[in-house]
Design an enzyme around this catalytic site. Structure first.
Site, short mmCIF file in Angstrom:
data_model
loop_
_atom_site.label_atom_id
_atom_site.label_comp_id
_atom_site.label_asym_id
_atom_site.label_seq_id
_atom_site.Cartn_x
_atom_site.Cartn_y
_atom_site.Cartn_z
N TYR A 1 0.59 -1.35 -0.26
CA TYR A 1 -0.02 -0.25 -0.12
C TYR A 1 0.91 0.82 0.12
CZ TYR A 1 -4.29 -2.29 1.36
OH TYR A 1 -5.51 -3.14 1.15
N GLU A 2 0.17 2.11 -0.83
CA GLU A 2 0.90 3.73 -0.03
C GLU A 2 2.14 3.80 -1.09
OE1 GLU A 2 0.68 5.88 2.83
OE2 GLU A 2 -1.05 4.73 3.44
N GLY A 3 2.76 2.87 -2.43
CA GLY A 3 3.25 2.90 -3.29
C GLY A 3 4.33 2.41 -2.76
#
Lengths: 563, 563
Positions: free
Chosen positions: A409-411
């Site tokens: 998640y989030e890159g």
């Protein structure tokens, strides 16, 4: 579409250029005639089989899994598995390194190893069906009577029949001394075997005409513990005097386990209800016979009653790892949330900015370090359950699967590490990092004269110094080459994560030391967990720092085309 | 049955004994009235909700997953999820730390953090439905017009509606500068948005009356790259002037991704087909607005064209880790198989015994070190795929799941480590280990004057010395306390695994150095991988040795009842 490319070049490199296997094998009388061309040709064909027959069934096997026709006592394997097995038998592959006396090709084990690497890489679940046969073959070859050898070995070697090893029971996993399955002697020299086995890999299937189960059980006069276990051969179908397959024996799959993976292999609960079996080897010496093919290491104290697993240091280590990461993570996450409250709501602009700087610094650590730790911790907890951890029923494997997404998640966590080292630390010349360092320094000074705290404060101070030096070194390197940031960032984030955890574990130890006199076991546990963290988890930083310092060249020097 | 026990005692320890949050919060004007009793009461109730409502749906949610009624454009969540969400809304939980101006309770973030820890622990998949709403709330609160705030915030705060963040597209993951979804301005000030989004967590569901999608898209005059991205609010159902839910908007789930885990959460492909949306914040500044709630770190070089991921040092690091472990493991496994051939077939008894000793020594290393490495390597390879690695379609997550069982087979890798240290090494006073040490020593002496080999030989020699010392130290300790073996064994096996790998990687480097002049890129890759192994993987031994030396007390001192 994905594909499997047999690593023929690398296999040949290891076999011929590194190990010079033909010279080595020619020195062995049994393999005096071997030559490199034969080995290479076998592996080339084997690689084709793995890539063209097995690999295309890998994903569909995972998706379809196995099904049990309970009334018929019969497992159905995923589509294509049966045809692949027929091709495997037709190609003569089961016989590759078996004894020519029983129809084998007598090729060296080392060739079989290379072949099996390719099978397992292409389709692990499928490969376990023939893979289990090999254990039964070796065991009967070493311990069977002449009649048993004549009856079973040629069929196992040809692959006409497969084999299993039936060890585990519902109440005992690693400690086989506890097993209960009973074998009643019959006047004709056979035995009637009754009991339940679990986790039987390839326990039933529709690939072969018969399955040769090797079953551990107790004779009526057996001593307790692992010295009272005997080994029996129990075929799925009884074998007629002419060697043909006869009546169904009373051994049948009761259920297929639902597992985290290898869905294409039927891991069965097997019920024996007076199944006919024959003793293999001597009475009460079944474990030694079975362990021809398995590591006997699991018998730690074979004559003592079973221990609860919590007595084992490594079980405690796995549990304390999960605990230290969970409680350390909780403290860091709550502290960060409190800083966010200050960032949002403090009356003074300076206080808001101070809080905002610390929040910016630790956010990538909270995101990446805690989620990496969760992956480590959930995998450890699965391991504590042993085989049961892999079975869906117990719920543990779900935590491992669920935890894996949080690292993406989030890159992805790699991006978090670039944020930490590139922006938050080097991007402001270490100003934010110094703010956190000040908190650590203040705490160290406060506790400097507290004797009881030295075991925590000293390694914290040491790690703080190392982070300072490492940061300066990376800053210099990054100046010349931006890849140095990307190369070191993941290691660097993990080192910083440990610095933050060491700080919070030291602070938590301080509170626990103050309050433990009251006798509340909560503080005793907190203190033990802190000591565990410093002794067993923090040391990871030594390797991480070395790796971070070794720079970008080990990754970047290799030409893109070589990947 | 398993259960979830809210960690209330530990939460209170961190909040009140470690961080003294009430004192800290009282200093903030917004929270001057807070008291410990309120915080504890909220968390106690929250813990009940997590344990009694959410946890019982954790496993059934995993098993049932979500289903898509494609004709209706509607996702159905697993049984019980909807009722749990209704209870969550009825309890006022969504409003906990939201702004009182929009109906929030205004409690500190730090309380919400503790509450969310419990929700996520009890049921991660469920918690992502309300969890995503918070991002939409924060984003609209920071960047929305007054009308947008009036329309959406009270509903998000009450939990009547939920939110999503629609970023990723099929052709772009981390690098959002590539996204293509288009927004066409309309005369009434709205926009018509068309495109496809993937990996939208909680993208559709049946829990709430409406879903407030925040969508990144490009206006017609947008500059290329990440500076041309605008943010739009796109409700699932259009909102009537009186605030009630109106007609269905043209945004709908096209598919639900099949994932490794969090099956209870609908990760959707979302199709926008001229959906009505309204600009949030300024044109072309959508990324900054969206990143109110997300880490902006993923924008590394926002104005350059996208790089292939192989340029990133950490991507190379993950791939080279998998490669170094696979090729090192292959060499070790083939060498061991050749030794088994010698054990079985050598003409001289001495040669057979010599081979048997080495086979006995390395068998637990082959079993445990290679399977632990496979877990590390497959997880790294999943990570290289980013979000796609977690999706079943790409096949990568199957390798991770399949690999996990190999650490358990044959009595778990812990048992293998006891076999190595307890029996194979200490059990014969280090005789077998010395035989392997002799091979290492001979190689080091042979290469002692070879300048080009020093980068490999020196760390190999160094590690060999360390293993000798560590073994002697553990032998002494084990003499006094058998738990010292169990405490050190897992670390010890991994150190020995690296010693064996260092030996084989050095030998492989030697062959590659000899032959690279011919220009065959195979040898160049081999040499690069060897250097990578020594620089980035071998250093792990530094931490492992420290951990092994720290003994049994950190695990054994804690009373069994405290676990």
């Amino acid at each position: 579409m994905s594909r499997y490319t047999p690593p023929l070049r690398d296999l040949q490199f290891v076999l011929h250029e590194l190990l010079h296997v033909t010279d080595e094998l020619k020195a062995l009388p049994a393999h005096a005639d071997i030559d490199a061309e034969t080995i290479n040709a076998v592996l080339e064909e084997g690689g084709k089989f793995a890539a063209e027959v097995l690999f295309p069934l890998n994903r569909s096997g995972d998706e379809q899994g196995c099904t049990l026709d309970k009334a018929a006592g019969q497992v159905r394997t995923p589509q294509g598995f049966k045809d692949a097995y027929a091709a495997y038998v037709a190609g003569g592959w089961p016989a590759l390194s078996c004894d020519p006396e029983y129809g084998g090709q007598g090729l060296p084990i080392v060739v079989n190893q290379c072949f099996y690497e390719m099978l397992n890489s292409a389709n692990q679940a499928w490969t376990m069906y023939p893979g289990l046969s090999h254990g039964a073959y070796e065991c009967l070859k070493a311990h069977g009577t002449d009649e048993q050898k004549r009856t079973y070995l040629p069929r196992l070697v040809s692959g006409e029949w497969t084999g299993t090893m039936c060890l585990t029971e519902p109440h005992c996993g690693t400690d086989l001394g506890l097993l209960r399955t009973k074998a009643e002697p019959q006047p004709d020299g056979s035995h009637r075997i009754t009991g339940q086995k679990i986790f039987i890999s390839a326990g039933d299937h529709d690939l072969a005409a018969n399955i040769v189960h090797l079953v551990l059980a107790r004779l009526p006069d057996a001593p307790a513990g692992s010295k009272g276990i005997s080994l029996f051969v129990v075929p799925k179908y009884l074998v007629n005097p002419d060697g043909s397959v006869g009546a169904r024996n009373a051994i049948a799959p009761g259920a297929i386990e639902h597992k985290m993976g290898i869905h294409g292999n039927a891991t069965c609960q097997m019920n024996l209800d007076g199944a006919v079996g024959w003793l293999v080897g001597e009475p009460h010496k079944g474990l030694a016979a079975m362990f021809v093919m398995m590591n006997a290491a699991r018998l730690k104290a074979p004559d003592k009653p079973a221990d609860p697993i919590i007595v084992h240091p490594d079980v405690r280590k796995m549990l304390l790892t999960a605990r230290a990461y969970a409680e350390g993570g909780r403290a860091l996450a709550i502290w960060t949330a409190l800083l966010i409250d200050k960032e949002l709501s403090a009356a003074e602009e300076d206080d808001r900015r101070e809080a905002a700087d610390l929040v910016a610094l630790v956010t990538p650590i909270v995101k990446a370090f805690l989620t990496d730790n969760a992956w480590i911790a959930t995998s450890h907890c699965l391991q504590v359950y042993g085989g049961h951890g892999y079975i869906r029923e117990w719920g543990m494997e779900q935590y491992v699967r669920d935890a894996r997404i949080n690292m993406i998640y989030e890159g992805t966590n790699t991006i978090q590490s670039l944020d930490l080292l590139g922006r938050k630390v080097l991007g402001d010349n270490g100003k934010r990092l110094k703010k956190f360092g000040k908190l650590v320094q203040d705490f160290i000074e406060e506790e400097g004269t507290n004797e009881a705290m030295q075991e925590f404060v000293n390694p914290l101070a040491d790690l703080g110094d190392k982070v300072t030096k490492l940061t300066a070194e990376l800053g210099m390197k990054a100046f010349g080459n931006a890849d140095e940031v990307g190369a070191a960032a993941v290691d660097y984030l993990r080192v910083c994560g440990h610095l933050v955890f060491a700080y919070f574990w030291a602070r938590m130890a301080r509170v626990a030391l103050d309050r433990q006199a009251g006798g509340d076991p909560f503080y005793a546990a907190k203190l033990h967990t802190a000591r565990f963290y410093f002794a067993k988890l923090l040391p990871e930083t030594a390797g991480l720092i070395r790796s971070a310092r070794s720079g970008a060249a080990p990754m970047m020097a290799m030409d893109e085309a070589l990947f």
